[in-house]
Scaffold this motif. Structure first.
Motif, short mmCIF file in Angstrom:
data_model
loop_
_atom_site.label_atom_id
_atom_site.label_comp_id
_atom_site.label_asym_id
_atom_site.label_seq_id
_atom_site.Cartn_x
_atom_site.Cartn_y
_atom_site.Cartn_z
N LEU A 32 48.17 22.44 -38.53
CA LEU A 32 47.26 21.79 -39.47
C LEU A 32 45.85 21.69 -38.88
N VAL A 33 45.77 21.25 -37.62
CA VAL A 33 44.46 21.13 -36.97
C VAL A 33 43.80 22.49 -36.86
N ASP A 34 44.57 23.49 -36.45
CA ASP A 34 44.04 24.86 -36.35
C ASP A 34 43.53 25.37 -37.70
N LEU A 35 44.34 25.19 -38.73
CA LEU A 35 43.98 25.72 -40.06
C LEU A 35 42.70 25.10 -40.57
N VAL A 36 42.58 23.79 -40.45
CA VAL A 36 41.37 23.13 -40.94
C VAL A 36 40.16 23.57 -40.12
N ALA A 37 40.33 23.74 -38.81
CA ALA A 37 39.22 24.22 -37.99
C ALA A 37 38.77 25.61 -38.44
N VAL A 38 39.73 26.49 -38.73
CA VAL A 38 39.40 27.83 -39.20
C VAL A 38 38.67 27.78 -40.54
N LEU A 39 39.18 26.96 -41.46
CA LEU A 39 38.57 26.89 -42.79
C LEU A 39 37.19 26.25 -42.75
N LEU A 40 36.96 25.36 -41.80
CA LEU A 40 35.61 24.82 -41.61
C LEU A 40 34.66 25.92 -41.17
N CYS A 41 35.11 26.74 -40.23
CA CYS A 41 34.26 27.82 -39.75
C CYS A 41 34.02 28.88 -40.80
N CYS A 42 34.98 29.03 -41.70
CA CYS A 42 34.84 30.02 -42.77
C CYS A 42 34.05 29.49 -43.96
N GLY A 43 33.72 28.22 -43.93
CA GLY A 43 32.98 27.63 -45.05
C GLY A 43 33.86 27.27 -46.24
N ILE A 44 35.15 27.31 -46.08
CA ILE A 44 36.06 26.96 -47.19
C ILE A 44 36.25 25.45 -47.28
#
Length: 657
Positions: A465-477
């Motif tokens: 969950l932490v990883d996914l949200v970090a990725v989506l933050l970086c992707c602008g999602i």
């Protein structure tokens, strides 16, 4: 719901097929498959309530409150319409298949249910058992000074002919240092026979100035002890050799208390509401520890009578329950435990099946929410040995336990982070077991998931969950405020199709039915993001409060140590990207693995650490956050995610740094 391999459904789905002699009695019958368990219950009682005093296990994060949606059962007999909560927490397919929530299903007529699903794969649970910090805390053999020692002795026949007592004869054999030697009654009962059997040539088993047993001389080199990590969700047992301090065997299991609630608060509620609740929870954890002990000893070819010492570390509530002490004072202000001192008791008084004279050391605690597990973490980190370097330590879980400081001053606090970091209260959240996404990266325009067990995903655990949200933050999602939104044009544009608008709210499709294990979609919902924001906001606010109180900035932190399962498996970059950790250099962030068991093993192997732990409990300053205005202000501020403009292509590299 549990799953059962090759489940053969028994044809008992209609009341006419219930045994006649059972059907004639008053009340209603609940038939639980596949165990074929028959329960006579009160009309209107819920299935959850009916199963509380049985060995049937159901998943639950909320302790039967009807909010987590995980206590799933399948009703095989006639069933009424689903409740409001069931319509919210279960999908249409599940409802059509007769899936219901045990806590919301009340039994008004004879009912047949199954707690399993067919075609179960081998269950794989990812439980943290080891420490990555063992090399730092390695104890050279000459420095070993275990809590238990053994000495070979040959008693002179002349000594015994002088009319001395058996115990006095052993005192003389040991020397003047042991003039005050004592022995428990169970040792004295068998001492004459053992001295006679060994012809006064044997091994004295000693704990400080107490004789625990007299053994044959060949037992002198058989020196072992146990360590128990009393986790809220999982239990870990370790067997150590005192000859060289090595870890001989490790065993772990899920904590059976979870059937009474997934977290400490649920279990405290269970104890308050049930007169026998404390004893029920105590028996569950003792049975688990005895099973772990059996596994550990059998793997090493040892017997229960070979173990004279064990050390246990857990949060304050878990330690109280093990000792049979009421923890209800911890549930509300001023959060007072019965005991904060470390305790040494006879292991059999607690219910542990070890040698009759075996002792159990239970760690000291600082407060209701700063327990023996955090003190063990501190011992492992060596924070008090640092005079000038500031160390930040975090045990990430439902209660985010934090320490900050050095050997000059050391502060602690506990934040109510909630269970999101353990996968609970997340729509497709789960514990770290087969099918859970535990890591996420974004490479070459595509998301890549690391799934426990190398199967298709069933859901997502805390680290994922932490990883996914970090990725989506970086992707602008996901934006700074936590809103899920379509990405701007760029390298993440290919993820646009995974933004699903449902009733005006955007969710993110983690896995489509074709990509998932059970052919059902797996989502990250907007509510899931909010749950994570609450958790990370509380932890970040706790850290900032301690930093202010000790008078330092982020640049003054020398090392950051993470403990617990999430701390071990989560990518350090991800914790910084979502704002859970301050923006420190990644190189100073390190996982200590199962730091609770490592700290307890230090005490087992070097007895002076027991006194160190007691002094540490007195030395640390606990900061109570519940009545601090600055904490509340920081909490609101840290609900948002940090601003950062990183290219998504760099995420994979940073997450594995």
């Amino acid at each position: 719901m549990k799953k059962e391999k090759n489940l053969k459904r028994q044809n008992r789905g209609h009341l006419s097929e219930l045994p006649a002699q059972k059907y004639r009695l008053g009340g209603v019958w609940l038939n639980v498959l596949p165990d074929d368990l028959w329960l006579r219950i009160s009309t209107g009682e819920s299935v959850w309530e009916a199963l509380q005093n049985t060995d049937v296990e159901l998943e639950s994060d909320c302790g039967g409150m009807g909010t987590c949606g995980k206590c799933k059962i399948k009703v095989l007999s006639e069933i009424g319409p689903p409740s409001t909560q069931e319509r919210e927490l279960l999908n249409e397919w599940e409802l059509n298949q007769g899936i219901r929530l045990a806590c919301r299903t009340r039994v008004f007529r004879d009912m047949v249910i199954s707690t399993t699903e067919a075609e179960r794969e081998e269950e794989y649970l990812k439980i943290l058992t080891t420490s990555h910090h063992l090399t730092h805390r390695y104890i050279p053999t000459p420095e070993l000074a275990p809590l238990i020692s053994k000495q070979r002795l040959t008693l002179s026949p002349d000594i015994q002919q002088d009319g001395l007592s058996d115990l006095d004869a052993i005192k003389l054999g040991l020397g003047s240092e042991y003039n005050d030697l004592k022995a428990p009654l169970n040792c004295l009962h068998s001492l004459p026979q053992k001295l006679k059997k060994t012809q006064s040539r044997g091994t004295a088993v000693l704990h400080e100035h107490c004789l625990l047993d007299w053994q044959t001389q060949d037992k002198a080199d058989s020196r072992y002890g146990l360590v128990f990590d009393l986790g809220t969700s999982t239990l870990v047992g370790k067997l150590f050799s005192f000859a060289d301090g090595s870890e001989v065997a490790v065993a772990s299991c899920l904590n059976s208390q979870s059937r009474r609630g997934a977290d400490v608060i649920s279990r405290l509620k269970f104890i308050r509401e049930h007169p026998e609740g404390l004893e029920s929870l105590r028996r569950l954890v003792v049975n688990d520890l005895n099973q772990l002990t059996s596994h550990l000893l059998s793997s090493a070819g040892l017997h229960l009578e070979d173990i004279f010492i064990a050390v246990a570390a857990g949060n304050t509530t878990m330690q109280h329950i093990l000792l049979g002490l009421s923890p209800v004072g911890i549930a509300e202000a001023p959060f007072s435990p019965v005991l904060t001192d470390g305790l040494v008791v006879n292991a059999r008084e607690v219910g542990l099946r070890l040698h009759p004279s075996a002792l159990l050391y239970v760690m000291p605690v600082k407060s209701g929410y700063i327990g023996g597990d955090l003190l063990s973490f501190m011992l492992t980190s060596g924070v008090t040995e640092q005079e000038d370097e500031i160390i930040l330590g975090l045990d990430l879980g439902t209660n985010g336990e934090i320490f900050l400081g050095s050997g000059k001053r050391l502060l602690t606090c506990s934040t109510a982070a909630g269970p999101a970091l353990e996968g609970a209260r997340i729509s497709h959240g789960m514990i770290a077991k087969a099918g859970a996404i535990e890591g996420v990266s974004f490479e070459e325009g595509e998301l890549h998931y690391r799934v426990i067990g190398n199967i298709k995903p069933k859901g997502i655990c805390g680290s994922g969950l932490v990883d996914l949200v970090a990725v989506l933050l970086c992707c602008g999602i996901i934006d700074q405020e936590g809103l899920i939104r379509p990405p701007q044009q760029g390298v993440a544009e290919g993820l646009h199709s995974r933004i699903i608008n449902q009733a005006g709210v955007n969710d993110f499709l983690i896995a489509s039915p074709e990509e998932s294990y059970d052919s059902r979609p797996v989502y990250l919902t907007q509510k899931d993001v909010r749950e994570l924001q609450l958790a990370k906001g509380a932890i970040a606010a706790g850290i900032k409060t301690l930093m202010d109180k000790i008078g330092i900035g982020t640049q003054d932190i020398g090392h950051v140590y993470l403990a617990g399962a999430l701390g071990n498996y989560v990518a350090p970059y991800s914790t910084i990207r979502i704002g859970l950790l301050p923006a420190v250099n990644l190189e100073i962030v390190r996982s200590l693995g199962n730091a609770a068991s490592t700290g307890a093993s230090l005490i087992l192997l070097v007895k002076r650490y027991w006194q160190t732990a007691a002094e540490l409990a007195q030395f640390i300053e606990h900061v109570e956050l519940s009545n601090r205005a600055d904490f509340n202000q920081y909490f609101i501020k840290h609900m948002d995610f940090p601003e950062e403009s990183l290219q998504p292509d760099s995420i994979a590299t940073k997450q594995t740094a």
